[in-house]
Write an enzyme that holds these catalytic residues in place. Structure first.
Site, PDB file in Angstrom:
ATOM      1  CG  HIS A   1      39.047 -62.456 -91.697  1.00 20.19           C
ATOM      2  ND1 HIS A   1      37.861 -61.978 -91.544  1.00 20.19           N
ATOM      3  CD2 HIS A   1      40.136 -62.664 -93.204  1.00 20.19           C
ATOM      4  CE1 HIS A   1      37.127 -61.912 -93.521  1.00 20.19           C
ATOM      5  NE2 HIS A   1      38.735 -62.757 -93.815  1.00 20.19           N
TER       6      HIS A   1
ATOM      7  CG  HIS B   1      33.658 -54.764 -90.921  1.00 25.64           C
ATOM      8  ND1 HIS B   1      33.514 -54.071 -92.049  1.00 25.64           N
ATOM      9  CD2 HIS B   1      33.200 -56.268 -90.199  1.00 25.64           C
ATOM     10  CE1 HIS B   1      34.023 -55.451 -92.378  1.00 25.64           C
ATOM     11  NE2 HIS B   1      33.899 -56.322 -91.909  1.00 25.64           N
TER      12      HIS B   1
ATOM     13  CG  ASP C   1      32.304 -63.305 -86.644  1.00 27.33           C
ATOM     14  OD1 ASP C   1      31.812 -63.602 -87.411  1.00 27.33           O
ATOM     15  OD2 ASP C   1      33.213 -62.072 -86.863  1.00 27.33           O
TER      16      ASP C   1
HETATM   17  N1  ACO Z   1      36.836 -53.338 -78.748  1.00 33.30           N
HETATM   18  C1  ACO Z   1      37.486 -52.137 -78.254  1.00 33.30           C
HETATM   19  N2  ACO Z   1      37.608 -50.588 -79.278  1.00 33.30           N
HETATM   20  C2  ACO Z   1      38.093 -51.127 -80.147  1.00 33.30           C
HETATM   21  C3  ACO Z   1      37.402 -51.726 -81.007  1.00 33.30           C
HETATM   22  C4  ACO Z   1      36.661 -53.641 -80.115  1.00 33.30           C
HETATM   23  N3  ACO Z   1      36.222 -54.658 -80.708  1.00 33.30           N
HETATM   24  N4  ACO Z   1      37.241 -52.492 -82.449  1.00 33.30           N
HETATM   25  C5  ACO Z   1      37.894 -51.329 -82.721  1.00 33.30           C
HETATM   26  N5  ACO Z   1      38.930 -50.444 -81.178  1.00 33.30           N
HETATM   27  C6  ACO Z   1      39.402 -49.332 -81.152  1.00 33.30           C
HETATM   28  C7  ACO Z   1      39.787 -49.042 -82.047  1.00 33.30           C
HETATM   29  O1  ACO Z   1      41.201 -49.305 -80.321  1.00 33.30           O
HETATM   30  C8  ACO Z   1      40.700 -47.914 -81.664  1.00 33.30           C
HETATM   31  O2  ACO Z   1      40.512 -47.338 -80.964  1.00 33.30           O
HETATM   32  P1  ACO Z   1      41.562 -46.058 -80.628  1.00 33.30           P
HETATM   33  O3  ACO Z   1      41.444 -44.612 -82.121  1.00 33.30           O
HETATM   34  O4  ACO Z   1      41.095 -44.949 -79.788  1.00 33.30           O
HETATM   35  O5  ACO Z   1      42.916 -46.213 -80.697  1.00 33.30           O
HETATM   36  C9  ACO Z   1      39.632 -47.764 -82.631  1.00 33.30           C
HETATM   37  O6  ACO Z   1      38.630 -48.132 -82.481  1.00 33.30           O
HETATM   38  C10 ACO Z   1      39.182 -48.334 -84.110  1.00 33.30           C
HETATM   39  O7  ACO Z   1      40.125 -49.946 -84.307  1.00 33.30           O
HETATM   40  P2  ACO Z   1      40.892 -50.561 -85.262  1.00 33.30           P
HETATM   41  O8  ACO Z   1      41.705 -51.136 -84.815  1.00 33.30           O
HETATM   42  O9  ACO Z   1      41.756 -49.195 -85.935  1.00 33.30           O
HETATM   43  O10 ACO Z   1      40.240 -51.119 -86.211  1.00 33.30           O
HETATM   44  P3  ACO Z   1      40.145 -51.387 -87.556  1.00 33.30           P
HETATM   45  O11 ACO Z   1      39.361 -51.221 -88.979  1.00 33.30           O
HETATM   46  O12 ACO Z   1      41.615 -51.590 -87.907  1.00 33.30           O
HETATM   47  O13 ACO Z   1      39.811 -52.982 -87.346  1.00 33.30           O
HETATM   48  C11 ACO Z   1      38.645 -54.996 -86.114  1.00 33.30           C
HETATM   49  C12 ACO Z   1      38.738 -53.317 -87.597  1.00 33.30           C
HETATM   50  C13 ACO Z   1      39.408 -55.308 -86.899  1.00 33.30           C
HETATM   51  C14 ACO Z   1      37.720 -55.673 -87.248  1.00 33.30           C
HETATM   52  C15 ACO Z   1      38.543 -54.001 -85.056  1.00 33.30           C
HETATM   53  O14 ACO Z   1      37.421 -53.634 -84.887  1.00 33.30           O
HETATM   54  C16 ACO Z   1      38.411 -55.020 -83.986  1.00 33.30           C
HETATM   55  O15 ACO Z   1      39.359 -55.780 -83.708  1.00 33.30           O
HETATM   56  N6  ACO Z   1      37.275 -56.077 -83.803  1.00 33.30           N
HETATM   57  C17 ACO Z   1      37.298 -57.509 -82.738  1.00 33.30           C
HETATM   58  C18 ACO Z   1      37.188 -58.256 -83.528  1.00 33.30           C
HETATM   59  C19 ACO Z   1      36.791 -58.751 -84.295  1.00 33.30           C
HETATM   60  O16 ACO Z   1      34.936 -58.609 -84.057  1.00 33.30           O
HETATM   61  N7  ACO Z   1      36.488 -59.187 -85.992  1.00 33.30           N
HETATM   62  C20 ACO Z   1      35.399 -59.454 -86.787  1.00 33.30           C
HETATM   63  C21 ACO Z   1      35.238 -58.475 -87.823  1.00 33.30           C
HETATM   64  S1  ACO Z   1      34.341 -59.077 -88.836  1.00 33.30           S
HETATM   65  C22 ACO Z   1      34.770 -60.718 -90.262  1.00 33.30           C
HETATM   66  O17 ACO Z   1      36.494 -60.364 -90.216  1.00 33.30           O
HETATM   67  C23 ACO Z   1      33.963 -61.110 -90.853  1.00 33.30           C
END
Ligand code: ACO
Length: 446
Positions: free
Chosen positions: A285, A324, A380
């Protein structure tokens, strides 16, 4: 003439053809049908409870870990269309607010639903400005922390401690009391943050200066040294104010949900804000901008970007600052931040990590792995580079998120409190543990 009586089949076909705002569910275990009302494209989970095989059963529930498809409230604060990349506070597009508004004006809008008149804005700024001081005893808490304590840990603890100084905050159904706690919280967050920062440096605390703007005073409390009067750089002051506008609210995210959930027990707003700040601390987050910087440092040079992307695609790492839960398009805040980044770099010098970030973005926007999963830069991805160029250590990044988000948290909290449909938050579970079994004395265990 006798009216023609339609056949039952024709009648049901006709009924089916007339659109109704309902959902018909057939329980194939019993063959029974249920007609459930649809409002705002949503069904009420509680309407599922009537679906039972036996009369004495609990009834059907919906299972939604992480609330990916569950609306937990009706809100009128922030609108996001994640597919279209749209973000609006109280109907106003984020792009317009970032260009024309100030953080405090936007905070007023978020909290009270309308842009303030000139008189309202002046009064609002006056009250926030006159609630920036913290009780001297709070400094003793800060002094108790180790020199390398993470500022978010210090923030969470000192925000919670504020509740002990303002017992009147428990009067949560008193509008006057809520207003006062709102001034205090928004006013004191920068002071707590700046003091936490100065503590880590071993620097004396710099007190608020009422002649400066909200962002300008924050820079003063952070960076003032021996000068009699600190004068913030106008570009940095405006850049910080815009970053605050962009972070002010984001509807039902993890920390807003924590604020609502904890607040639903009717605890005071300081304790609820401490919980929301704790939620924001996590690397998925508000901790993500810190992780972005660490990631860029780990990549280290342009030549290493392809190798890093390879690891991400193999599932060994995440490209921090990408993806996201709701935006499946370019985060509109990321676009604005990228513009601010160049203004700050022009003044402070180009951040050497920028080239690596741009290369990560270039590859990711073309690569099938990211395109297929709709992974775009989020807020971010560039904010950390700006903060670093402005002289903030990495550990302060989530703190810079918590300060402006306070207005959003309070607005979400107040909306929850005043919503007659809301109760103490209490999800259900599917119990798959052991059935009843008898206690085994220790000498007879396996
Ligand atoms: N890098 C690589 N792969 C990713 C990323 C990433 N940053 N984010 C998602 N994926 C992939 C997952 O591995 C998944 O792949 P799969 O379908 O092959 O298993 C798919 O994309 C979907 O990802 P989920 O984790 O199911 O998506 P969710 O909506 O739960 O997660 C999150 C969202 C937590 C923001 C995620 O994208 C992440 O971890 N990003 C990196 C951390 C980040 O930048 N967070 C800031 C968010 S903005 C904020 O809070 C202000």
């Amino acid at each position: 003439m006798n009216p023609v009586k339609p056949s039952p089949l024709a009648a049901s076909q006709e009924a089916a053809a007339v659109p109704r705002d309902t959902l018909t569910l057939t329980d194939n275990r019993t063959g029974k049908q249920y007609e459930i009302p649809i409002t705002h494209n949503t069904i009420r989970a509680l309407d599922l409870r009537q679906i039972k095989v036996n009369a004495n059963e609990f009834g059907m529930m919906s299972y939604d870990p992480a609330f990916t498809n569950t609306a937990a409230c009706i809100s009128r604060i922030t609108f996001i269309d994640g597919d279209a990349g749209i973000l609006r506070y109280r109907g106003y597009p984020i792009e317009e607010l970032a260009e024309k508004s100030s953080y405090l004006e936007t905070a007023y809008l978020i909290l009270y639903g309308e842009l303030p008149t000139k008189a309202q804005l002046e009064e609002w700024i006056y009250h926030i400005t006159h609630h920036t001081f913290i009780h001297e005893s709070i400094k003793k808490f800060l002094d108790g922390f180790h020199y390398d304590a993470h500022p978010m840990g210090m923030m969470i603890s000192t925000i919670a401690a504020l509740s002990t100084f303002y017992p009147d905050a428990k009067d949560i159904f008193n509008a006057e009391s809520r207003r006062k706690q709102t001034w205090r919280l928004i006013g004191k967050m920068p002071t707590l943050a700046a003091f936490a920062y100065r503590h880590s440096l071993g620097m004396p605390y710099a007190y608020p200066d009422n002649e400066l703007s909200y962002a300008g005073n924050f820079l003063n409390m952070l960076f003032k040294t021996t000068e009699l009067k600190y004068r913030p750089n106008a570009t940095l002051e405006r850049a910080l104010d815009i970053l605050f506008i962009l972070h002010a609210d984001h509807e039902q995210n993890c920390s807003a949900n924590a604020m609502r959930c904890v607040g639903s027990s009717h605890v005071d707003p300081y304790s609820a804000t401490a919980a929301a700040t704790a939620a924001l601390y996590g690397p998925l987050h508000g901790g993500a901008n810190e992780e972005v910087l660490r990631m860029l440092l780990e990549i280290g040079s342009l030549a290493h970007v392809p190798e890093y992307i390879k690891c991400v695609k193999a599932g060994e790492k995440r490209l921090m600052g990408f993806g996201h839960r709701v935006y499946k398009n370019y985060d509109p805040r990321a676009k604005i931040i990228k513009r601010i980044a160049y203004q700050v770099f022009e003044l402070m010098g180009r951040n050497p990590l920028l080239e690596i970030a741009l290369e990560c973005e270039r590859i990711a926007l073309e690569d099938e792995y990211f395109v297929k999963r709709k992974l775009y830069p989020n807020v971010d991805f560039y904010s950390g580079l700006i903060y670093q160029s402005m002289g903030f250590p990495v550990s302060m990044f989530p703190v810079l998120f918590a300060i402006p988000r306070t207005s959003g948290w309070i607005a979400q909290w107040e909306e929850m409190l005043l919503d007659p449909e809301q109760k103490i938050a209490r999800p259900r579970q599917i119990y798959l543990g052991h059935d009843k079994r008898s206690y085994v004395p220790i000498d007879r265990r396996g």
